[in-house]
Design a protein around this motif. Sequence first.
Motif, PDB file in Angstrom:
ATOM      1  N   ALA A   1       0.848  -1.196   0.000  1.00  0.00           N
ATOM      2  CA  ALA A   1       0.000   0.000   0.000  1.00  0.00           C
ATOM      3  C   ALA A   1       0.878   1.238   0.000  1.00  0.00           C
ATOM      4  N   ILE A   2       0.457   2.237  -0.802  1.00  0.00           N
ATOM      5  CA  ILE A   2       1.178   3.506  -0.851  1.00  0.00           C
ATOM      6  C   ILE A   2       0.188   4.606  -1.189  1.00  0.00           C
ATOM      7  N   LYS A   3       0.371   5.768  -0.577  1.00  0.00           N
ATOM      8  CA  LYS A   3      -0.486   6.921  -0.852  1.00  0.00           C
ATOM      9  C   LYS A   3       0.057   7.698  -2.054  1.00  0.00           C
ATOM     10  N   PRO A   4      -0.807   8.358  -2.813  1.00  0.00           N
ATOM     11  CA  PRO A   4      -0.317   9.172  -3.935  1.00  0.00           C
ATOM     12  C   PRO A   4       0.738  10.187  -3.519  1.00  0.00           C
ATOM     13  N   GLU A   5       0.612  10.724  -2.320  1.00  0.00           N
ATOM     14  CA  GLU A   5       1.583  11.725  -1.859  1.00  0.00           C
ATOM     15  C   GLU A   5       2.950  11.116  -1.563  1.00  0.00           C
ATOM     16  N   ASP A   6       3.017   9.770  -1.485  1.00  0.00           N
ATOM     17  CA  ASP A   6       4.286   9.101  -1.225  1.00  0.00           C
ATOM     18  C   ASP A   6       4.956   8.584  -2.496  1.00  0.00           C
ATOM     19  N   LEU A   7       4.336   8.805  -3.630  1.00  0.00           N
ATOM     20  CA  LEU A   7       4.972   8.459  -4.894  1.00  0.00           C
ATOM     21  C   LEU A   7       6.127   9.436  -5.158  1.00  0.00           C
ATOM     22  N   PRO A   8       7.157   9.020  -5.902  1.00  0.00           N
ATOM     23  CA  PRO A   8       8.197   9.980  -6.280  1.00  0.00           C
ATOM     24  C   PRO A   8       7.567  11.202  -6.942  1.00  0.00           C
ATOM     25  N   SER A   9       8.137  12.357  -6.728  1.00  0.00           N
ATOM     26  CA  SER A   9       7.528  13.602  -7.202  1.00  0.00           C
ATOM     27  C   SER A   9       7.309  13.591  -8.712  1.00  0.00           C
ATOM     28  N   TYR A  10       8.132  12.842  -9.459  1.00  0.00           N
ATOM     29  CA  TYR A  10       7.985  12.802 -10.907  1.00  0.00           C
ATOM     30  C   TYR A  10       6.705  12.088 -11.334  1.00  0.00           C
ATOM     31  N   CYS A  11       6.073  11.378 -10.401  1.00  0.00           N
ATOM     32  CA  CYS A  11       4.784  10.738 -10.686  1.00  0.00           C
ATOM     33  C   CYS A  11       3.621  11.586 -10.176  1.00  0.00           C
ATOM     34  N   GLN A  12       3.935  12.743  -9.622  1.00  0.00           N
ATOM     35  CA  GLN A  12       2.890  13.628  -9.122  1.00  0.00           C
ATOM     36  C   GLN A  12       2.723  14.792 -10.101  1.00  0.00           C
ATOM     37  N   ASP A  13       3.166  15.960  -9.712  1.00  0.00           N
ATOM     38  CA  ASP A  13       2.950  17.105 -10.603  1.00  0.00           C
ATOM     39  C   ASP A  13       4.254  17.853 -10.876  1.00  0.00           C
ATOM     40  N   ALA A  14       5.308  17.087 -11.150  1.00  0.00           N
ATOM     41  CA  ALA A  14       6.611  17.698 -11.413  1.00  0.00           C
ATOM     42  C   ALA A  14       6.629  18.354 -12.792  1.00  0.00           C
ATOM     43  N   ASP A  15       7.725  19.053 -13.072  1.00  0.00           N
ATOM     44  CA  ASP A  15       7.918  19.698 -14.365  1.00  0.00           C
ATOM     45  C   ASP A  15       7.865  18.655 -15.481  1.00  0.00           C
ATOM     46  N   PRO A  16       7.097  18.909 -16.560  1.00  0.00           N
ATOM     47  CA  PRO A  16       6.984  17.938 -17.660  1.00  0.00           C
ATOM     48  C   PRO A  16       8.323  17.526 -18.248  1.00  0.00           C
TER      49      PRO A  16
END
Length: 474
Positions: free
Chosen positions: A191-206
């Motif tokens: 189990a992992i929360k979206p906020e614990d994904l590496p930042s590149y899988c969140q809303d990092a610079d394209p």
Amino acid sequence: MELKEQIQPHAVLIPVPFQGHINPFTHLAMKLASRGFTITFVNTESTHERIAKAHSHKDDDNPFSHAEESGLDIRYARISDGFPLSFDRRANASQFMIGLTHVFQAHVDDFIENLVLSKPNPPVSCIIADSFHVWGSMIAKKYNLINVSFWTEPATALTVFYNADLLKRNGHFGRHDKYDDTISYIPGIQAIKPEDLPSYCQDADPNDIKYVFKCIEDAQKADIVIGNTVQELESSTISALQEQQPFYAIGPLCPTNFTKKTISTNLLPTTDYTNWLNNRQDGTVLYISFGSLVNLSKQDILEIAQGILISKVSFIWVLRHNILVSGERNILPLGFEEETADRGLVVPWCSQLAVLSHPAVGGFLTHCGWNSILESILCKVPMVCFPVIGDQLTNRKLVVDDWRIGVNLCTRGLIRREVVAENIGKIMNRSDESRKNIDKTKMLLQNALSDEGSSDKNLNQFIQDMKNKILQKN
């Protein structure tokens, strides 16, 4: 004797030119050389100059000269990264990363070609490239070399990247607004929360996302992937990776031959900060460092500093000349150093291992860089976690939620001085649960490195598999 036992592999090691990547590559070079490898270690000219200045080396010094004295065959090389030495790589990070993708690749290609044509003894047989290079598979194929990708972060982060398509299909890729979801469909990760994904899988610079996933795509083409982690720390995750391609956990790749009691006399010369630490009671000092590449806002610095004031903890704080998001230089609140003069020390640099190993240090306020976490575990120092970017967010989850050897500095990036003080207090309380858990976690690492431990066995198996692949190519 079997033919494969007679093979002496010659590996070219090429780290990404950042200190957090160079350090584990250096220890990998020493480990492989001690097992009979010939190593050609490639640094960039700018990295060499920076390290040489920091250690007062002459320009032509070989940082592996002590290895040569021990009979290890490590050959040191320097090549251009495509930029002049005067170019500010930190201030122009995006331009520098683009250069690493294209211009540096050409320099590496030229270097490997010249090295192969020079017919060294033994001949070059493999390339061990940082997984954050995008060209390892291309160059290995061009020169008929074994392609090894070295992943310097936890296996959990690599598994997330390998399963980015699953995140996209389930609406969790690039979505920083789904904090309350629990992701349970990634193989090997319970189990992992979206906020614990590496930042590149969140809303990092394209552009960052594009670069990282080019690297991951290249790593998936490697003959073998080796990781700076430990089987027992991430067992289910590593098992899932091994179903996709050969993956060997051979960490931790950092100094391990020290104890709390030897640091001030045996490991390094006495310095101002070791003298300062020598006058502190055991376990009473909080070490604070956010790495060399982390940018903090002026408000972040202010709230952390005020939290330290409220906590009344003794501390040593490494404040580099970081550029803030606002373009200002890091500054502490007016009067902070004067108010804490009797219990605090602010320095521009220190040997992190020397500080963490000192008996006076009882806690580590960290950005959760992977090397920092491994060193902290080996030194039995629980952590206060403040991740900022990249795998640091996932590393925090491992430290706080999975292994329970640390606490959060704050929640979801919102820093409040009262919460800072409260969580520092939890870690510096010597009866805290994380202190007991870190003793057990250190034992896992030590056992893995021992003869017949998992990392020792994995390293031996990696070497045998590589020799087999060399035979097949020949």
